[in-house]
Scaffold this motif. Structure first.
Motif, PDB file in Angstrom:
ATOM      1  N   ARG B 196       0.829  -1.216   0.000  1.00 27.59           N
ATOM      2  CA  ARG B 196       0.000   0.000   0.000  1.00 27.59           C
ATOM      3  C   ARG B 196       0.852   1.250   0.000  1.00 27.59           C
ATOM      4  NH1 ARG B 196      -4.506  -1.206   4.391  1.00 27.59           N
ATOM      5  NH2 ARG B 196      -5.476  -3.013   3.411  1.00 27.59           N
ATOM      6  N   GLN B 197       1.941   1.202   0.778  1.00 27.06           N
ATOM      7  CA  GLN B 197       2.838   2.362   0.777  1.00 27.06           C
ATOM      8  C   GLN B 197       3.388   2.606  -0.619  1.00 27.06           C
ATOM      9  OE1 GLN B 197       5.930   2.264   3.691  1.00 27.06           O
ATOM     10  NE2 GLN B 197       4.522   1.866   5.388  1.00 27.06           N
ATOM     11  N   LEU B 204       0.929   9.282  -5.610  1.00 23.63           N
ATOM     12  CA  LEU B 204       1.246  10.694  -5.360  1.00 23.63           C
ATOM     13  C   LEU B 204       2.167  11.264  -6.426  1.00 23.63           C
ATOM     14  CD1 LEU B 204       1.712  10.584  -1.519  1.00 23.63           C
ATOM     15  CD2 LEU B 204      -0.088  11.757  -2.765  1.00 23.63           C
ATOM     16  N   GLY B 205       2.465  10.475  -7.419  1.00 24.17           N
ATOM     17  CA  GLY B 205       3.258  10.985  -8.536  1.00 24.17           C
ATOM     18  C   GLY B 205       4.732  10.686  -8.439  1.00 24.17           C
ATOM     19  N   ALA B 206       5.135   9.800  -7.515  1.00 27.72           N
ATOM     20  CA  ALA B 206       6.557   9.467  -7.415  1.00 27.72           C
ATOM     21  C   ALA B 206       6.979   8.597  -8.598  1.00 27.72           C
ATOM     22  CB  ALA B 206       6.827   8.718  -6.112  1.00 27.72           C
ATOM     23  N   MET B 211       9.785   6.003  -5.469  1.00 27.51           N
ATOM     24  CA  MET B 211       8.986   5.059  -4.687  1.00 27.51           C
ATOM     25  C   MET B 211       9.898   4.097  -3.925  1.00 27.51           C
ATOM     26  SD  MET B 211       7.995   1.644  -4.915  1.00 27.51           S
ATOM     27  CE  MET B 211       7.855   1.088  -6.602  1.00 27.51           C
ATOM     28  N   ILE B 212      10.922   3.554  -4.632  1.00 26.36           N
ATOM     29  CA  ILE B 212      11.841   2.609  -3.978  1.00 26.36           C
ATOM     30  C   ILE B 212      12.605   3.295  -2.858  1.00 26.36           C
ATOM     31  CG2 ILE B 212      13.993   1.347  -4.354  1.00 26.36           C
ATOM     32  CD1 ILE B 212      12.851   0.523  -7.093  1.00 26.36           C
ATOM     33  N   LYS B 213      13.026   4.540  -3.139  1.00 27.65           N
ATOM     34  CA  LYS B 213      13.814   5.272  -2.144  1.00 27.65           C
ATOM     35  C   LYS B 213      12.989   5.563  -0.897  1.00 27.65           C
ATOM     36  CE  LYS B 213      15.050   9.559  -2.775  1.00 27.65           C
ATOM     37  NZ  LYS B 213      15.608  10.775  -3.378  1.00 27.65           N
ATOM     38  N   MET B 214      11.697   5.900  -1.102  1.00 21.05           N
ATOM     39  CA  MET B 214      10.880   6.317   0.040  1.00 21.05           C
ATOM     40  C   MET B 214      10.280   5.138   0.801  1.00 21.05           C
ATOM     41  SD  MET B 214       8.866   9.759  -1.084  1.00 21.05           S
ATOM     42  CE  MET B 214       8.155   9.085  -2.541  1.00 21.05           C
TER      43      MET B 214
END
Lengths: 362, 320
Positions: B196-197, B204-206, B211-214
């Motif tokens: 889900r994250q 959110l447009g990443a 996405m991998i980094k966050m």
């Protein structure tokens, strides 16, 4: 996944237990001796002797089918320790003679069975100076130059000292990479002994199993040295001549001549060696490294076998006696020369050593 | 342990413990004790065998050197080789793990995962032979280039070896050896990062990297660290490959490309033991004890880093 892992562990444990049990059953079947030898003996020690020992064992077992001999090439130090400790090690092979405490220990071990300690040379191997320099075919080196190279004082192949030894050669401006053994070894001990005897002004280190100079190229075992010398241009190392393969072999200066290693030269050098006796049957030899006789090649390794004159079991004594007799016989020495590239001991030396072997089991 | 939890747990049934439970509990306790016994046994063996070397005079010891003088270069070489391996292997392993878990198409990811795992099944002596016959000679030109162009760094000051039996090559071989361990641990955890994250970040447009980094990397951080420590442990103790490849004839030096490298503890024991006797054996065992201590310290350090990062993560979650 997990059940498979458990199965694997279970299976290996079972195998291990089986293996241990199989080893354990070995010592139960000692048969009594007779005119025909039968039984098991075990030896341990010098890895340099390994190829020769295998040839001797194969040759001896062909003539004595009831005999089973095992040789474990754990290394000379390990072989001496195992022999002193007694147990299943009936004889040992060692590149350097038993000395000091080890000698006392070996005598004590033999005394327990009411015997005396026996140490005789069985294996002579020429040590070759090998190099990798495609431009130069017949490299010639005097002891001082050789010592200078391995002491890392001479660092270029076109150094004037090397040029002086090789007036006809076209020497390149390549860096010299000296290669030595990284493990402790009888080959190193004999090579450093040669250098310190023949070039005492240049080579200031005492003879030792471990290579004393830091910063050179260090390689594991004879095969490692040969591989390293073959891998890089401008390398030079030392190895048993039989293992040198395609590498260039340098001739070293003896007297006024440059001599390449040979079986005949090694046998001659062993005959010239000064004999020491540390006991009635304990032979060790001081090789005359500074000989000026160009028919002798003094850069050799003399490796010995150690045994007792008596064992708890007379069958063991008979086998050891028969085996060592075969080892120093012309046939045995020829088998080692064919299989291990060693130099045979001369018939004079053999006659001199035979009484020590005859003392076993008598 | 038994006293604290036993009665209340078993009390729930109000009666006898079943046979299966008793067997399982007994087997589990026995296994736990066995591990501790083995570990203690090894430590005690090392200690007892090392003591004679501690009281020996310098003359009796190998090479006529004091203990510190003898063991310090070995310990340095061990740590240097292992650190080098980890520095090379960790970024590579994380990238491989991310590729398999998030980037490669499924048809490619699974076979690739198997292949990486297969690297762990190759015996270390084979790696050693590969290093000496293939990688070493191939690295000679690279090392010469490093000496000529980056010679101002202490790592590449040269003179470059002509045979390729250097710390540089050992580091690369060890890195290949520990790569599968690190990437396997990281891959497992990366693939469990909360879906889900990840979807939220993408919504959110990443970009995929953002996405991998966050989401994935923070989630997998402690796994990467513990995987690296497992790898470091293997690299510290690796013996045969180092024995075959490394020209360990030098002392303490950061020069990675020369002939005179510091040997490692394990490779030194392997190459010196066969011809050693008496006090020299005790000295080798003492160096083994030092290796044991280094490995223990590394593992304890890793544990504390992991537990701290887990605490941070937990606090972060609470605050959010």
């Amino acid at each position: 996944m997990n059940s498979r892992k458990f199965f694997a562990i279970g299976a290996s444990t079972a195998l291990l237990a089986f293996g241990v049990a199989a080893c354990g059953s070995d010592d139960s079947d000692s048969t009594s001796g007779g005119s025909d030898l039968s039984g098991d003996i075990a030896g341990a020690g010098s890895s340099a002797q390994d190829a020769a020992q295998q040839a001797w064992i194969a040759g001896f077992q062909t003539d004595n089918s009831g005999v089973n001999i095992a040789y474990d090439p754990v290394g000379s130090g390990g072989g001496r320790e195992a022999f002193i400790a007694g147990g299943k090690t009936d004889y040992a092979g060692t590149d350097s003679p038993f000395a000091d405490e080890e000698l006392t220990g070996a005598e004590d071990r033999c005394k327990k069975s009411g015997g005396e300690f026996v140490q005789i040379p069985v294996y002579i191997s020429p040590i070759a100076v090998v190099y990798n320099l495609p431009e130069v075919e017949n490299l010639q080196l005097s002891p001082d130059t050789l010592a200078g190279i391995f002491a890392q004082d001479i660092t270029k192949w076109n150094d004037e000292k090397i040029a002086a030894d090789n007036p006809d050669a076209d020497l390149p401006d390549t860096d010299i990479t000296p290669v030595n053994r990284s493990d402790d070894s009888g080959t190193t001990a004999n090579f450093t002994d040669y250098l310190s005897a023949t070039a005492p002004d240049v080579w200031t280190y005492p003879p030792d199993d471990a290579w004393p100079v830091k910063g050179g190229e260090a390689a594991e075992g004879t095969s490692g040295v040969v591989e390293a010398v073959g891998a890089g241009e401008g390398t030079i190392g030392y190895a048993d001549e039989s293992q040198a393969g395609d590498l260039g072999i340098a001739s070293i200066k003896i007297g006024d001549e440059y001599v390449a290693p040979s079986a005949e030269g090694s046998t001659a050098a062993a005959d010239e060696a000064k004999e020491n006796k540390d006991g009635e049957y304990v032979y060790s030899f001081d090789i005359d490294r500074t000989t000026t006789n160009p028919d002798a090649y003094p850069l050799i390794l003399i490796s010995s076998a150690a045994a007792c004159t008596a064992y708890d079991d007379s069958a063991t004594a008979d086998i050891v006696k028969g085996y060592l007799t075969y080892v120093i016989s012309a046939d045995g020495q020829q088998a080692a020369a064919d299989n291990a590239g060693s130099a045979p001991i001369s018939s004079d030396l053999q006659k001199q050593l035979q009484p020590a072997i005859d003392a076993i089991g008598s | 342990m038994e006293a604290a939890t036993g009665p209340s747990v078993w009390g729930l049934r109000g009666g006898e413990r079943r046979l299966g439970d008793r067997l399982f509990s007994g087997a589990a306790i026995a296994s736990g004790i066995a591990i501790l016994t083995v570990l203690a046994g090894v430590a005690i063996f090392l200690l007892i065998q090392a003591v004679p070397a501690l009281s020996a005079s310098t003359d009796e010891l190998a090479e006529g050197k004091g203990l510190v003088e003898y063991i310090a270069p070995l310990a340095f070489g061990t740590v240097l080789a292992a650190t080098l391996a980890v520095i090379i292997a960790v970024p590579l392993a994380v990238a491989v793990a991310l590729f398999i878990s998030h980037i490669a198409p499924r048809a490619l990811a699974q076979p690739l995962g198997y292949i990486v795992d297969l690297l762990a099944a190759i015996p270390s002596i084979v790696y050693g032979l590969w290093g000496i016959f293939v990688l070493g000679p191939a690295a000679v030109g690279v090392m010469k280039w490093l000496e000529d162009n980056l010679g101002f760094l202490p790592f590449f000051q040269g003179p470059a070896s002509v045979t390729g039996r250097t710390m540089f090559v050992v580091g690369i071989v060890l890195a290949v050896m520990i790569l599968p361990i690190i990437s396997a641990v990281a891959r497992e955890v990366f693939s469990q990062a909360p879906r889900r994250q990840q979807e939220g970040a993408l919504a959110l447009g990443a970009t995929r990297w953002e996405m991998i980094k966050m989401t994935v990397l923070p989630f997998g951080r402690s796994a990467v660290i513990s995987g690296s420590m497992l790898g470091l442990g293997r690299a510290l103790g690796e013996t045969m490959a180092v024995v075959i490849i490394l020209s360990g004839s030098g002392g303490i030096t950061f020069n990675l490309i020369g002939s005179g490298n510091p040997p490692t503890i394990a490779s030194n024991i392997a190459s010196k033991f066969p011809e050693s006797s008496g006090i020299e054996v005790n000295e080798l065992i003492l160096s083994g004890l030092v290796l044991f201590a280094i490995t223990l310290l590394v593992n304890m350090g890793a544990r504390s880093i992991i537990s701290r990062s887990e605490r941070h993560a937990a606090e972060g979650k609470k605050r959010a």
